[in-house]
Design a protein around this motif. Structure first.
Motif, PDB file in Angstrom:
ATOM      1  N   LEU A  66       0.827  -1.208   0.000  1.00  0.00           N
ATOM      2  CA  LEU A  66       0.000   0.000   0.000  1.00  0.00           C
ATOM      3  C   LEU A  66       0.864   1.262   0.000  1.00  0.00           C
ATOM      4  CD1 LEU A  66      -2.740   1.377   0.089  1.00  0.00           C
ATOM      5  CD2 LEU A  66      -2.761   1.083   2.558  1.00  0.00           C
ATOM      6  N   TYR A  86      -7.131  -1.782  -5.268  1.00  0.00           N
ATOM      7  CA  TYR A  86      -7.130  -2.623  -4.065  1.00  0.00           C
ATOM      8  C   TYR A  86      -7.786  -3.936  -4.452  1.00  0.00           C
ATOM      9  CZ  TYR A  86      -6.612   1.660  -1.207  1.00  0.00           C
ATOM     10  OH  TYR A  86      -6.184   2.829  -0.659  1.00  0.00           O
ATOM     11  N   PHE A  88      -8.578  -8.231  -2.998  1.00  0.00           N
ATOM     12  CA  PHE A  88      -8.600  -9.175  -1.876  1.00  0.00           C
ATOM     13  C   PHE A  88      -8.765 -10.589  -2.416  1.00  0.00           C
ATOM     14  CE2 PHE A  88     -10.135  -5.118  -0.397  1.00  0.00           C
ATOM     15  CZ  PHE A  88      -9.455  -4.941   0.790  1.00  0.00           C
ATOM     16  N   ARG A  89      -8.211 -11.537  -1.678  1.00  0.00           N
ATOM     17  CA  ARG A  89      -8.447 -12.939  -2.001  1.00  0.00           C
ATOM     18  C   ARG A  89      -8.368 -13.732  -0.704  1.00  0.00           C
ATOM     19  NH1 ARG A  89      -2.732 -14.335  -5.119  1.00  0.00           N
ATOM     20  NH2 ARG A  89      -1.403 -14.189  -3.313  1.00  0.00           N
ATOM     21  N   ARG A  90      -8.965 -14.912  -0.739  1.00  0.00           N
ATOM     22  CA  ARG A  90      -8.905 -15.782   0.439  1.00  0.00           C
ATOM     23  C   ARG A  90      -8.099 -17.013   0.060  1.00  0.00           C
ATOM     24  NH1 ARG A  90     -12.111 -14.736   4.684  1.00  0.00           N
ATOM     25  NH2 ARG A  90     -13.630 -13.618   3.413  1.00  0.00           N
ATOM     26  N   LEU A  95      -7.745 -14.166   4.754  1.00  0.00           N
ATOM     27  CA  LEU A  95      -8.024 -13.058   3.847  1.00  0.00           C
ATOM     28  C   LEU A  95      -6.728 -12.284   3.578  1.00  0.00           C
ATOM     29  CD1 LEU A  95     -10.307 -11.498   2.374  1.00  0.00           C
ATOM     30  CD2 LEU A  95     -10.465 -10.056   4.397  1.00  0.00           C
ATOM     31  N   GLY A 117      -6.180 -14.467  -8.546  1.00  0.00           N
ATOM     32  CA  GLY A 117      -7.198 -14.716  -7.527  1.00  0.00           C
ATOM     33  C   GLY A 117      -7.672 -13.485  -6.789  1.00  0.00           C
ATOM     34  N   ALA A 119      -9.736 -10.280  -6.139  1.00  0.00           N
ATOM     35  CA  ALA A 119     -10.944  -9.606  -6.615  1.00  0.00           C
ATOM     36  C   ALA A 119     -10.792  -8.131  -6.283  1.00  0.00           C
ATOM     37  CB  ALA A 119     -12.171 -10.186  -5.916  1.00  0.00           C
ATOM     38  N   GLU A 120     -10.921  -7.304  -7.298  1.00  0.00           N
ATOM     39  CA  GLU A 120     -10.749  -5.864  -7.083  1.00  0.00           C
ATOM     40  C   GLU A 120     -12.003  -5.232  -6.501  1.00  0.00           C
ATOM     41  OE1 GLU A 120      -9.090  -3.254 -10.058  1.00  0.00           O
ATOM     42  OE2 GLU A 120      -8.422  -5.037 -11.130  1.00  0.00           O
ATOM     43  N   THR A 121     -11.815  -4.150  -5.768  1.00  0.00           N
ATOM     44  CA  THR A 121     -12.974  -3.400  -5.293  1.00  0.00           C
ATOM     45  C   THR A 121     -13.689  -2.780  -6.496  1.00  0.00           C
ATOM     46  OG1 THR A 121     -11.533  -1.493  -4.928  1.00  0.00           O
ATOM     47  CG2 THR A 121     -12.018  -2.861  -3.026  1.00  0.00           C
ATOM     48  N   ASP A 122     -15.011  -2.654  -6.376  1.00  0.00           N
ATOM     49  CA  ASP A 122     -15.782  -2.175  -7.529  1.00  0.00           C
ATOM     50  C   ASP A 122     -15.521  -0.701  -7.832  1.00  0.00           C
ATOM     51  OD1 ASP A 122     -17.029  -1.375  -5.235  1.00  0.00           O
ATOM     52  OD2 ASP A 122     -19.058  -1.837  -5.894  1.00  0.00           O
TER      53      ASP A 122
END
Lengths: 131, 95
Positions: A66, A86, A88-90, A95, A117, A119-122
């Motif tokens: 970041l 940004y 995230f993935r699990r 997380l 893997g 997933a971006e924030t919308d």
């Protein structure tokens, strides 16, 4: 000259991130919005990446994806096609979060498969409302 | 008791650009507050409800969707929904 200018700017932005961390114990990237209109060359992107990594490693108490991305994004803000992300993935129940910068859709300084893997924030952070 | 106005308010907040969401491959999710740099981890049901709230679903509509999607009885769905909305409200309000 570009090299020197980018390094000086990277130091300045790393100090800003350091100040933000110290003041609020969190990062509030309100000034990360990217409004540039001129295209950026591959050479400038590479130089900015190196300058941002060096500056963050030397000056920021937290050397993370970041902080590195914030400095890099601010360095490249005068250019077009620059975006902070940004994601995230699990993995195995844990997380994981990651931040990265793209120029014209291509991730900067990310090894092959590093973003797999995620997933971006919308709403990308550089377009989010900070009010 | 689920109030239309409360659910509307939460839906409006969620639709603002301040709160962004990421839906993960396992259908769980993460919500990020851009201003406060806070995040909320959502399980599959939580992510489902957030998406329904964003689409403007009414309280009874949310209960209907929970019953249909997760095959729970109506009373359990309503109780879980109230609990989730309280938690979501705390996150959105303190951000």
């Amino acid at each position: 000259m570009t090299w020197l200018r980018l390094h000086l700017l990277a130091v300045f932005h790393a100090f800003r991130v350091r100040r933000d961390l110290g003041r609020e114990s969190r990062l509030t990237p309100a000034s990360v919005s990217v409004t540039g209109t001129c295209p950026v060359s591959r050479r400038v992107v590479d130089l900015a990446l190196l300058a941002s990594r060096r500056a963050v490693a030397r000056l920021c108490p937290v050397d993370s994806c970041l902080t590195r991305s914030l400095v890099l994004c601010r360095l490249l803000a005068p250019y077009s096609g620059v975006e902070l992300h940004y994601g995230f993935r699990r993995r195995e129940g844990t997380l994981e979060g990651h931040a990265w910068v793209t120029v014209d859709g291509a991730a900067v300084g990310e090894p092959d498969g590093a973003l797999e893997g995620y997933a971006e924030t919308d709403v990308p952070p550089s377009r989010a409302a900070f009010g | 008791m689920l109030m239309d106005a409360e659910v509307d308010r939460l839906g409006t907040l969620l639709r603002s650009d301040r709160f962004s969401r990421a839906k993960l491959t396992d259908r769980t999710g993460v919500m990020v507050d851009a201003a406060g740099m806070k995040m909320l981890s959502l399980n599959e049901t939580g992510m489902f409800l957030v998406e329904e709230l964003v689409s403007g679903r009414s309280p009874e509509g949310l209960v209907d969707r929970l019953v249909k999607e997760f095959r729970v009885n109506r009373a359990d769905a309503r109780r879980d929904l109230e609990k989730f909305l309280d938690e979501l409200d705390r996150f959105l309000s303190t951000s």
